[in-house]
Design a protein around this motif. Structure first.
Motif, short mmCIF file in Angstrom:
data_model
loop_
_atom_site.label_atom_id
_atom_site.label_comp_id
_atom_site.label_asym_id
_atom_site.label_seq_id
_atom_site.Cartn_x
_atom_site.Cartn_y
_atom_site.Cartn_z
N ILE A 1 0.84 -1.21 0.00
CA ILE A 1 0.00 0.00 0.00
C ILE A 1 0.87 1.25 0.00
O ILE A 1 0.55 2.25 -0.65
CB ILE A 1 -0.97 -0.03 1.20
N PHE B 1 1.69 1.91 -3.42
CA PHE B 1 0.54 2.54 -4.10
C PHE B 1 0.50 4.04 -3.80
O PHE B 1 0.22 4.85 -4.69
CB PHE B 1 -0.78 1.91 -3.65
N LEU B 2 0.76 4.38 -2.53
CA LEU B 2 0.71 5.80 -2.16
C LEU B 2 1.79 6.59 -2.90
O LEU B 2 1.56 7.70 -3.38
CB LEU B 2 0.89 5.96 -0.65
N VAL C 1 -1.79 14.10 3.14
CA VAL C 1 -2.96 13.26 3.41
C VAL C 1 -2.52 11.82 3.59
O VAL C 1 -2.95 11.12 4.53
CB VAL C 1 -3.99 13.39 2.27
N GLY C 2 -1.63 11.37 2.71
CA GLY C 2 -1.14 9.99 2.80
C GLY C 2 -0.41 9.74 4.11
O GLY C 2 -0.61 8.71 4.74
N ILE D 1 -0.79 11.17 6.96
CA ILE D 1 -1.73 11.07 8.09
C ILE D 1 -2.40 9.71 8.09
O ILE D 1 -2.64 9.11 9.13
CB ILE D 1 -2.79 12.20 8.00
N ASN D 2 -2.64 9.19 6.88
CA ASN D 2 -3.34 7.92 6.78
C ASN D 2 -2.44 6.71 6.96
O ASN D 2 -2.94 5.62 7.24
CB ASN D 2 -4.07 7.83 5.44
N ILE E 1 -2.90 4.82 10.15
CA ILE E 1 -4.24 4.21 10.20
C ILE E 1 -4.27 2.98 9.30
O ILE E 1 -4.76 1.91 9.69
CB ILE E 1 -5.31 5.23 9.75
N ILE E 2 -3.72 3.13 8.09
CA ILE E 2 -3.71 2.00 7.17
C ILE E 2 -2.88 0.86 7.76
O ILE E 2 -3.30 -0.30 7.77
CB ILE E 2 -3.13 2.42 5.80
N SER F 1 -4.78 -0.79 10.62
CA SER F 1 -5.98 -1.50 10.19
C SER F 1 -5.59 -2.78 9.45
O SER F 1 -6.24 -3.81 9.60
CB SER F 1 -6.87 -0.61 9.32
N VAL F 2 -4.48 -2.72 8.69
CA VAL F 2 -4.03 -3.93 8.01
C VAL F 2 -3.56 -4.97 9.03
O VAL F 2 -3.82 -6.16 8.89
CB VAL F 2 -2.91 -3.58 7.01
N TRP G 1 -4.72 -5.30 12.11
CA TRP G 1 -5.91 -5.87 12.74
C TRP G 1 -6.63 -6.81 11.78
O TRP G 1 -7.13 -7.85 12.17
CB TRP G 1 -6.87 -4.76 13.18
N TRP G 2 -6.65 -6.41 10.51
CA TRP G 2 -7.28 -7.26 9.50
C TRP G 2 -6.63 -8.62 9.48
O TRP G 2 -7.30 -9.65 9.44
CB TRP G 2 -7.13 -6.57 8.14
N LEU H 1 -7.56 -10.58 12.45
CA LEU H 1 -8.95 -11.00 12.38
C LEU H 1 -9.11 -12.20 11.46
O LEU H 1 -9.87 -13.11 11.72
CB LEU H 1 -9.83 -9.85 11.89
N HIS H 2 -8.37 -12.17 10.35
CA HIS H 2 -8.51 -13.20 9.33
C HIS H 2 -7.26 -14.08 9.29
O HIS H 2 -6.81 -14.43 8.23
CB HIS H 2 -8.67 -12.58 7.95
N ILE I 1 -11.02 15.01 -1.62
CA ILE I 1 -9.62 15.41 -1.78
C ILE I 1 -9.15 15.08 -3.19
O ILE I 1 -8.56 15.92 -3.88
CB ILE I 1 -8.72 14.71 -0.74
N PRO J 1 -5.90 3.80 -2.22
CA PRO J 1 -5.14 3.37 -1.04
C PRO J 1 -5.70 3.92 0.26
O PRO J 1 -5.65 3.25 1.28
CB PRO J 1 -3.73 3.92 -1.29
N LEU J 2 -6.28 5.13 0.18
CA LEU J 2 -6.82 5.73 1.40
C LEU J 2 -8.13 5.07 1.83
O LEU J 2 -8.55 5.19 2.98
CB LEU J 2 -7.07 7.23 1.18
N ILE K 1 -8.60 1.90 2.00
CA ILE K 1 -8.37 0.56 2.53
C ILE K 1 -8.85 0.36 3.97
O ILE K 1 -9.52 -0.64 4.25
CB ILE K 1 -6.89 0.18 2.34
N PRO K 2 -8.58 1.30 4.90
CA PRO K 2 -9.07 1.07 6.27
C PRO K 2 -10.59 0.91 6.33
O PRO K 2 -11.10 0.05 7.05
CB PRO K 2 -8.63 2.33 7.03
N ILE L 1 -11.51 -2.56 5.06
CA ILE L 1 -11.15 -3.63 5.99
C ILE L 1 -12.16 -3.71 7.13
O ILE L 1 -12.69 -4.79 7.43
CB ILE L 1 -9.74 -3.37 6.56
N PHE L 2 -12.46 -2.56 7.74
CA PHE L 2 -13.32 -2.63 8.92
C PHE L 2 -14.77 -2.87 8.55
O PHE L 2 -15.49 -3.56 9.28
CB PHE L 2 -13.15 -1.37 9.76
N PHE M 1 -14.72 1.80 14.96
CA PHE M 1 -13.56 2.28 14.20
C PHE M 1 -14.02 3.09 12.98
O PHE M 1 -13.47 4.14 12.69
CB PHE M 1 -12.69 1.12 13.73
N TYR N 1 -12.97 6.91 12.27
CA TYR N 1 -12.32 7.34 11.02
C TYR N 1 -13.15 8.44 10.36
O TYR N 1 -12.61 9.41 9.84
CB TYR N 1 -12.16 6.13 10.10
N MET O 1 -11.88 12.19 9.58
CA MET O 1 -11.89 12.70 8.20
C MET O 1 -12.83 13.89 8.05
O MET O 1 -12.63 14.75 7.21
CB MET O 1 -12.25 11.59 7.23
#
Lengths: 252, 224
Positions: A138, A141-142, A169-170, A172-173, A176-177, A180-181, A183-184, A187-188, B149, B170-171, B173-174, B177-178, B198, B202, B206
Motif C-alpha cells: 500500500i 501505491f501511495l 494526506v497519505g 496522516i493515513n 491508520i492503514i 488496520s491492516v 488488525w485485518w 482477524l482473518h 480530496i 489506497p486511502l 483501505i481502512p 477492511i473494517f 472504528f 475514522y 476525516m
C-alpha cells in the motif's frame, strides 16, 4: 536562537546556498555511506553466523530491512518537505519532495522484491497476505499516486503543491492503514501459513544490519542531493552563478 | 442567516442532482452490474457466494463511489461557479463540506439502500445484513470525504478520471477492511460494534481533516 533559525530558513531557501552546501556534504555522505555498506555487507554476508532456523537465506535481511525502513521514512520526509513548501513557500523543499518520490517508490519495490525472494525459502511462497507485506504494497501505491500527480499536472508549481497535499494526506493515513491492516490480518489469520517468528537477533547479526541501515540513509542523502542539485541547475540555468559553474566546471 | 449562501448552494445542488436523474442512477447501475458479474465469473453456488458477498458489495460500493466522484466539482469548475464559491466571505471548507454532504446524499445513501437487495442476490447470510447497512451508513460518508480530496486535486485535469482511483483507493483501505470485517463478524454471530466504532472514529477524523485538504486542493487547482 530565533534569528539563527530565520537565517537558516533564508539560506535553505536560496538555491545557490543549498547547492554549495550539498556539494560540500555529498562526498562525506558518499564515502561514509560506502564504507558502512562495505563493512556491513561483507560482515553480514561472510562473517555473521547462519540463522539456526533459516540458514543462510536470512542474509538478505541486510538489503531488505534497510530498504523497507528507508522507504517508509522517505514518505514522511516527502510529506514534511511538502508541508514546509506549502506553509513557508520554500521552493527548494518542493524540489526535495519531488526528488524523494521516485527514490522512495524504488526502495519500496526493492523491499517487496527482496521480501519475495526471502519468503520463498522461508515460507515456501513468494507472497502471503501478511500485514507487513500488505502495508508495504500500500505504501508503494501511495508513492505511485504522488508520482502520478507529478506526471499528470503540467504546471510545475501546481503539481508541486498538489503532490504535497496528497503526500500529507497519505502520511496522516499511513499509521491508520498500517494498523488496520495489522488488525485485518489478526482477524482473518490464515491457518495454512504460520510465519516463523524472528528470533531475537544476536549482536554479530545485528551490528552489520545497523551499519547497512545507516549506509542506506547516507546513500539516500547523496542521491536526493544529486537529484535536487540537478533540478536547481536546470531551474537556475539563466543565473550568473550557474553559468559560471557550467563554464568552468567548478563545483562552487 | 450568515450561512444562507451555504443553504442556497445545498438547495441548488440538490435540485440539479434530481433534475439529472440519469446521472444519479449511473453509479447505482454500475454497482448492481459489478456485483452481478461475480456469480457469473466465480460460481453461482450460494454457499460460496455467501462467503464473499460482503466483500463484493463493499468493493462495488467503493468503485461506484469513485465513479461518481468525478462529478463532484466538475460542472461547477467548468462554468466558473466554483471560483465564485471560493471567493465568497464564507470559508472555502464550508462549501467543500456542503458539496461533500451532497455527494454522500446522492451517492452513498442510494448505495446503502440498494445494498440489502444485493445481499439477498448474493446469498449473504442472515446475520450480515444489519452490519452491512450500518457499515455502509458509517463508511460511505468517509468515502465521500476522502474522495473530495481526490476530486479537488484532479478537477482541472482533462484525464482526471483515470488519475483519481490511483490517488484515492489506497486511502479507502481502512474503511474497506473494517466494514467488510464487521459484516463477517455479524455472520459469525460475533459482536461487530468494535468495527463500527472504528468506522465512526475514522469518519470523525476525516470530517475534520478532509475538508481542509480538499479546500486546499481546490485552491491549488483553481490558481492556474
Amino acid at each position: 536562537m530565533w534569528s539563527a533559525l530565520k537565517r537558516l530558513y533564508h539560506q535553505l531557501g536560496s538555491p545557490k546556498w543549498f547547492y554549495e552546501l550539498t556539494s560540500r556534504w555529498s562526498p562525506w555522505f558518499l564515502w561514509i555511506g560506502s564504507a558502512l555498506m562495505l563493512v556491513g555487507i561483507v560482515w553480514g554476508l561472510a562473517f555473521a553466523p547462519a540463522d539456526y532456523l533459516q540458514g543462510n537465506s536470512f542474509r538478505i535481511i541486510y538489503i531488505h530491512v534497510p530498504a523497507a525502513l528507508l522507504s517508509q521514512s522517505a514518505y514522511v520526509m516527502m510529506a514534511v518537505a511538502g508541508l514546509v513548501g506549502l506553509v513557508w513557500k520554500m521552493k527548494i523543499s518542493f524540489v526535495v519532495g519531488k526528488t524523494i518520490a521516485p527514490i522512495g517508490a524504488g526502495l519500496a519495490v526493492m523491499a517487496l522484491l527482496t521480501g519475495a525472494i526471502w519468503g520463498k525459502p522461508t515460507w515456501g511462497t513468494w507472497w502471503v497476505w501478511d500485514a507487513r507485506l500488505t502495508s508495504m504494497l500500500i505504501l508503494l501505491f501511495l508513492y505511485m499516486g504522488v508520482i502520478a500527480i507529478y506526471n499528470a499536472i503540467e504546471n510545475e508549481e501546481m503539481a508541486n503543491k498538489a503532490a504535497a497535499v496528497l503526500a500529507l494526506v497519505g502520511s496522516i493515513n499511513i499509521p491508520i492503514i498500517k494498523y488496520s491492516v495489522e488488525w485485518w490480518n489478526t482477524l482473518h489469520q490464515p491457518a495454512t501459513i504460520t510465519l516463523t517468528k524472528k528470533p531475537t537477533m544476536a549482536p554479530e547479526m545485528f551490528i552489520p544490519l545497523v551499519l547497512t541501515i545507516i549506509g542506506f540513509y547516507c546513500w539516500f542523502a547523496v542521491w536526493v542531493f544529486a537529484r535536487t542539485r540537478n533540478e536547481i541547475l536546470w531551474r537556475e540555468r539563466r543565473t550568473k552563478w550557474v553559468q559560471r559553474i557550467l563554464s568552468t566546471g567548478a563545483n562552487h | 442567516m450568515t450561512n444562507s449562501p451555504l443553504l442556497a448552494l445545498f438547495k441548488r445542488d440538490l435540485l440539479i442532482a434530481f433534475r439529472n436523474r440519469g446521472e444519479l442512477l449511473n453509479p447505482l447501475m454500475f454497482f448492481l452490474m459489478v456485483a452481478s458479474l461475480f456469480p457469473l465469473a466465480v460460481t453461482p453456488d450460494p454457499k460460496f457466494l455467501g462467503l464473499i458477498a460482503a466483500g463484493i458489495i463493499w468493493v462495488g460500493a467503493l468503485l461506484a463511489t469513485l465513479l461518481s466522484l468525478d462529478l463532484m466539482f466538475k460542472s461547477d469548475y467548468e462554468d466558473g461557479s466554483l471560483e465564485q464559491m471560493l471567493l465568497q466571505p464564507q470559508p472555502a471548507l464550508l462549501f467543500v463540506m456542503v458539496k461533500t454532504a451532497l455527494h454522500w446524499m446522492v451517492a452513498g445513501v442510494p448505495l446503502t439502500i440498494v445494498a440489502p437487495l444485493l445481499g439477498v442476490m448474493l446469498a449473504l447470510p442472515e446475520g450480515g445484513f444489519a452490519p452491512l447497512i450500518l457499515s455502509l451508513l458509517l463508511g460511505t460518508p468517509t468515502l465521500s470525504l476522502l474522495g473530495s480530496i481526490g476530486a479537488g486535486l484532479t478537477v482541472g485535469l482533462k484525464k482526471g478520471g483515470m488519475l483519481m482511483p490511483l490517488l484515492i483507493l489506497p486511502l479507502y483501505i481502512p474503511v474497506l477492511i473494517f466494514a467488510a470485517s464487521s459484516v463477517q463478524a455479524g455472520i459469525d454471530g460475533n459482536s461487530y460494534t468494535g468495527h463500527l466504532a472504528f468506522l465512526g472514529a475514522y469518519l470523525a477524523l476525516m470530517l475534520v481533516l478532509a475538508p481542509l485538504a480538499s479546500s486546499a486542493a481546490l485552491k491549488i487547482s483553481i490558481a492556474r
